[in-house]
Scaffold this active site. Structure first.
Site, PDB file in Angstrom:
ATOM      1  N   GLY A  70     -16.740 -65.020  24.943  1.00 13.65           N
ATOM      2  CA  GLY A  70     -17.489 -64.085  25.772  1.00 13.65           C
ATOM      3  C   GLY A  70     -16.852 -62.710  25.697  1.00 13.65           C
ATOM      4  N   SER A  71     -17.075 -61.927  26.745  1.00  5.46           N
ATOM      5  CA  SER A  71     -16.596 -60.547  26.726  1.00  5.46           C
ATOM      6  C   SER A  71     -15.076 -60.485  26.920  1.00  5.46           C
ATOM      7  CB  SER A  71     -17.274 -59.773  27.850  1.00  5.46           C
ATOM      8  OG  SER A  71     -16.983 -60.379  29.089  1.00  5.46           O
ATOM      9  N   THR A  72     -14.485 -59.414  26.424  1.00  3.17           N
ATOM     10  CA  THR A  72     -13.043 -59.224  26.587  1.00  3.17           C
ATOM     11  C   THR A  72     -12.694 -59.105  28.067  1.00  3.17           C
ATOM     12  OG1 THR A  72     -12.809 -58.258  24.400  1.00  3.17           O
ATOM     13  CG2 THR A  72     -11.126 -57.661  25.999  1.00  3.17           C
ATOM     14  N   GLU A  73     -13.596 -58.474  28.819  1.00  4.24           N
ATOM     15  CA  GLU A  73     -13.376 -58.300  30.257  1.00  4.24           C
ATOM     16  C   GLU A  73     -13.224 -59.659  30.960  1.00  4.24           C
ATOM     17  OE1 GLU A  73     -16.884 -56.442  31.634  1.00  4.24           O
ATOM     18  OE2 GLU A  73     -16.222 -56.386  33.725  1.00  4.24           O
ATOM     19  N   GLY A 123     -12.680 -62.480  29.406  1.00  2.07           N
ATOM     20  CA  GLY A 123     -11.564 -63.147  28.731  1.00  2.07           C
ATOM     21  C   GLY A 123     -10.241 -62.886  29.455  1.00  2.07           C
ATOM     22  N   CYS A 136     -20.759 -61.368  17.984  1.00  2.00           N
ATOM     23  CA  CYS A 136     -19.468 -60.719  18.257  1.00  2.00           C
ATOM     24  C   CYS A 136     -18.909 -60.057  16.999  1.00  2.00           C
ATOM     25  CB  CYS A 136     -18.488 -61.700  18.864  1.00  2.00           C
ATOM     26  SG  CYS A 136     -18.480 -63.270  18.033  1.00  2.00           S
ATOM     27  N   GLU A 159     -18.135 -52.104  22.500  1.00  3.82           N
ATOM     28  CA  GLU A 159     -19.039 -53.128  21.979  1.00  3.82           C
ATOM     29  C   GLU A 159     -20.376 -53.023  22.719  1.00  3.82           C
ATOM     30  OE1 GLU A 159     -18.303 -57.330  22.878  1.00  3.82           O
ATOM     31  OE2 GLU A 159     -18.828 -57.758  20.801  1.00  3.82           O
ATOM     32  N   GLU A 198     -12.178 -66.204  22.330  1.00  2.00           N
ATOM     33  CA  GLU A 198     -12.836 -65.472  21.237  1.00  2.00           C
ATOM     34  C   GLU A 198     -13.700 -64.413  21.913  1.00  2.00           C
ATOM     35  OE1 GLU A 198     -15.600 -64.211  19.084  1.00  2.00           O
ATOM     36  OE2 GLU A 198     -16.334 -66.272  18.851  1.00  2.00           O
ATOM     37  N   LYS A 212     -19.062 -75.460  30.355  1.00  2.00           N
ATOM     38  CA  LYS A 212     -19.856 -74.595  31.251  1.00  2.00           C
ATOM     39  C   LYS A 212     -20.640 -73.639  30.351  1.00  2.00           C
ATOM     40  CE  LYS A 212     -20.276 -71.051  33.251  1.00  2.00           C
ATOM     41  NZ  LYS A 212     -21.469 -70.188  33.032  1.00  2.00           N
TER      42      LYS A 212
HETATM   43  P1  ADP Z   1     -21.834 -61.452  28.982  1.00  2.00           P
HETATM   44  O1  ADP Z   1     -21.268 -60.295  29.745  1.00  2.00           O
HETATM   45  O2  ADP Z   1     -22.243 -61.068  27.649  1.00  2.00           O
HETATM   46  O3  ADP Z   1     -22.833 -62.260  29.740  1.00  2.00           O
HETATM   47  P2  ADP Z   1     -19.588 -62.914  29.752  1.00  2.00           P
HETATM   48  O4  ADP Z   1     -18.265 -62.742  29.147  1.00  2.00           O
HETATM   49  O5  ADP Z   1     -19.846 -62.309  31.102  1.00  2.00           O
HETATM   50  O6  ADP Z   1     -20.633 -62.409  28.719  1.00  2.00           O
HETATM   51  O7  ADP Z   1     -19.989 -64.449  29.878  1.00  2.00           O
HETATM   52  C1  ADP Z   1     -19.572 -65.447  28.999  1.00  2.00           C
HETATM   53  C2  ADP Z   1     -19.362 -66.716  29.791  1.00  2.00           C
HETATM   54  O8  ADP Z   1     -18.362 -66.478  30.772  1.00  2.00           O
HETATM   55  C3  ADP Z   1     -20.591 -67.215  30.556  1.00  2.00           C
HETATM   56  O9  ADP Z   1     -20.614 -68.633  30.480  1.00  2.00           O
HETATM   57  C4  ADP Z   1     -20.300 -66.771  31.976  1.00  2.00           C
HETATM   58  O10 ADP Z   1     -20.918 -67.585  32.952  1.00  2.00           O
HETATM   59  C5  ADP Z   1     -18.805 -66.921  32.044  1.00  2.00           C
HETATM   60  N1  ADP Z   1     -18.143 -66.120  33.068  1.00  2.00           N
HETATM   61  C6  ADP Z   1     -18.532 -64.927  33.570  1.00  2.00           C
HETATM   62  N2  ADP Z   1     -17.667 -64.518  34.522  1.00  2.00           N
HETATM   63  C7  ADP Z   1     -16.711 -65.470  34.636  1.00  2.00           C
HETATM   64  C8  ADP Z   1     -15.538 -65.623  35.432  1.00  2.00           C
HETATM   65  N3  ADP Z   1     -15.177 -64.735  36.330  1.00  2.00           N
HETATM   66  N4  ADP Z   1     -14.777 -66.729  35.230  1.00  2.00           N
HETATM   67  C9  ADP Z   1     -15.121 -67.649  34.313  1.00  2.00           C
HETATM   68  N5  ADP Z   1     -16.211 -67.571  33.550  1.00  2.00           N
HETATM   69  C10 ADP Z   1     -17.007 -66.492  33.693  1.00  2.00           C
END
Ligand code: ADP
Length: 513
Positions: A262-265, A267, A318, A415, A284, A209
């Site tokens: 992606g983001s820790t949030e 994650g 990152c 960050e 990561e 994805k």
């Molecule tokens: P950013 O905030 O920098 O866009 P994210 O961590 O939100 O980074 O996004 C990284 C990836 O995680 C993207 O592919 C995004 O579509 C996906 N993503 C965002 N929210 C969710 C979620 N609730 N569950 C699974 N994947 C998600």
């Protein structure tokens, strides 16, 4: 309008689609679909979403918006391919050959892929070609070497639980199964590679994805996977939004491992969703990596290193060196140098080969970065370079250097993921180790010094998954990459990435029976 804004506006207007290669124009000219079972299909809902060029805010492509229904189909395809297909029966050497063939095709199309990446993400086409695409090829080739080397062990058993019996113990490695991969937008092709290459080398199948901001090179990669001759269902792509497609993949009971960048949030959400069927997890996540310039460092080298540590890829890295700590006696010189280099950077679209700093990936990201910049200014930090967004059509933020910061400020703690660095002086190794480690993150750090004893003394104190010395942001397919603390679980790249896609099976044979 200041001069920088005028120049960027002119470059953006000039950046029309006439610069685009024939192959990319064709690719962008048709609505892009999902890849499931080696077939390009529309989303079940029929929905699509727009992809924008960050340097101009123009819509450049329409892409299928998959959701839970499409994830179900993709996971089913990946499951069938894993359980019973040419892939599951394929000899390791043939898997290697396929992975090398894919690397050859990426190399063949490297210029087009780089251009597409620059257009989609906003990054410099030169960086896209010589970092993103080049490193992706290197990773595919490195991982191609693994299938024939995934050895087990014989185990010297000495237990005596059942008298009179004698056992031989073996352990073997087996692919985990279906791997779900969810990736960020900062290095789209490269992150797709970091996730898919070790999984495929291990013999797993994949559902990817991509980030909704940057799905294009992953879809081109999908075309090359099909062209290379991978059996159907081995590599599937569902483009779509995080909270729908991403969340469905993370929670899917048919997925054996989830790997996320992606983001820790987010994650944390992934980890929670994975708990449902106890998927294996690699995440990561964020970083706030320190660049540390010691008192014996070569000052010119450190200035150039610290500048590129933060501004490479617009700071959307990152492991960016977003906190700069400089030995007090060099602080003023280094800060003057970094500010001067920041002010001199040519801002412009990624497709302009003379641009040194491109736009951020999206309007949302520019707002997020500017929120931090404004908080920093309100908190009393001093911007010795930058500090503004450009009022150009694209999502540009000036390279920004803050001094007069204290550890409690949000610009120091959180960050930012943009071209913003905060700098402080320090007095000794103990002090810098303490402030460098004063972060919820622990992804990377760099030390600038000519003294090897200080390297070892300081590196052993730093809570970071990678410590660079007299360099920063250097990645290699053989070198594991990942974080301590809230920067993640597990490692990308190297042997560790492949082994994270393998189960270990112990085989115990009673030879006295
Ligand atoms: P950013 O905030 O920098 O866009 P994210 O961590 O939100 O980074 O996004 C990284 C990836 O995680 C993207 O592919 C995004 O579509 C996906 N993503 C965002 N929210 C969710 C979620 N609730 N569950 C699974 N994947 C998600």
């Amino acid at each position: 309008m200041n001069t920088a804004t005028k120049a960027v506006r002119a470059a953006a207007l000039e950046n029309d689609l006439t610069r685009i290669s024939g192959a990319n124009a064709r690719f962008l000219g048709a609505a892009r679909r999902l890849l499931i079972d080696n077939a390009w299909v529309e989303a079940r809902s029929g929905r699509t979403f727009d992809v924008r060029d960050p340097s101009s805010d123009r819509v450049i492509a329409h892409v299928a918006e998959g959701d839970a229904a499409d994830i179900d189909l993709a996971v089913d395809a990946a499951r069938r391919a894993f359980d019973d297909s040419d892939w599951s029966r394929m000899k390791p050497v043939d898997r290697e050959r396929l992975l090398h063939r894919l690397a050859d095709l990426i190399e063949r199309d490297a210029d087009d892929l780089a251009q597409l990446e620059a257009l989609d993400n906003g990054k410099s086409v030169i960086i896209a070609r010589h970092v993103d695409v080049k490193h992706a090829v290197e990773v595919w080739r490195y991982m191609a070497g693994w299938p024939t080397k995934l050895e087990g062990q014989t185990l010297p058993l000495s237990g005596s639980l059942v008298p009179g019996q004698e056992y031989v113990g073996l352990s073997q490695r087996e692919p985990i199964g279906v791997v779900g991969a969810i990736i960020a937008w900062n290095f789209p092709l490269l992150l797709a590679t970091w996730k898919a290459a070790p999984a495929l080398a291990a013999g797993c199948t994949v559902v990817l994805k991509p980030a909704e901001e940057t799905p294009l090179t992953a879809l081109r990669l999908g075309e090359l996977v099909v062209e290379a001759g991978f059996p159907k269902g081995v590599f599937n792509i569902v483009t779509g939004m995080g909270p729908t497609a991403g969340a469905a993949l993370a929670a899917h009971a048919g997925v054996d491992k989830i790997t996320f960048t992606g983001s820790t949030e987010v994650g944390r959400l992934i980890v929670r969703a994975a708990a449902g069927n106890m998927k294996k997890v690699t995440v990561e996540l964020g970083g706030k990596s320190p660049t540390i310039v010691l008192d014996d460092a070569k000052v010119d080298q450190a200035i150039a290193g610290a500048t590129s540590a933060i501004f490479f890829n617009q700071g959307q890295v990152c492991c960016a060196g977003s906190r700069l700590y400089v030995a007090r006696r060099h602080f003023d010189t280094v800060m003057e140098g970094v500010a001067e280099q920041a002010k001199a950077m040519k801002i412009g679209p990624g497709l302009d080969t003379t641009s040194q700093l491109g736009p951020l990936v999206s309007a949302t990201q520019r707002e997020r970065v500017m929120k931090y910049v404004n908080e920093g200014l309100t908190d009393g930090a001093r911007a010795i370079a930058g500090g503004r967004a450009l009022s150009a059509p694209g999502y540009y933020v000036e390279p920004t250097v803050f001094t007069d910061v204290v550890e409690s400020m949000s610009i120091v703690r959180e960050e930012i993921f943009g071209p913003v660095v905060v700098a402080q002086p320090f007095d000794d190794l103990e002090a810098v180790a303490r402030i460098a480690n004063n972060s919820i993150y622990g992804l990377a750090a760099s030390i600038w010094t000519a003294d090897v004893s200080k390297v070892f003394r300081l590196a052993s104190k730093l809570k970071a998954g990678t410590v660079w010395v007299n360099c920063h942001n250097v990645l290699d397919p053989a070198m594991p990459f990942g974080g301590y603390k809230q920067s993640g679980w597990g490692r990308e790249l190297g042997r560790e990435a492949v082994y994270s896609c393998l189960e270990s099976k112990s085989l115990c044979i009673n030879i006295a029976a």
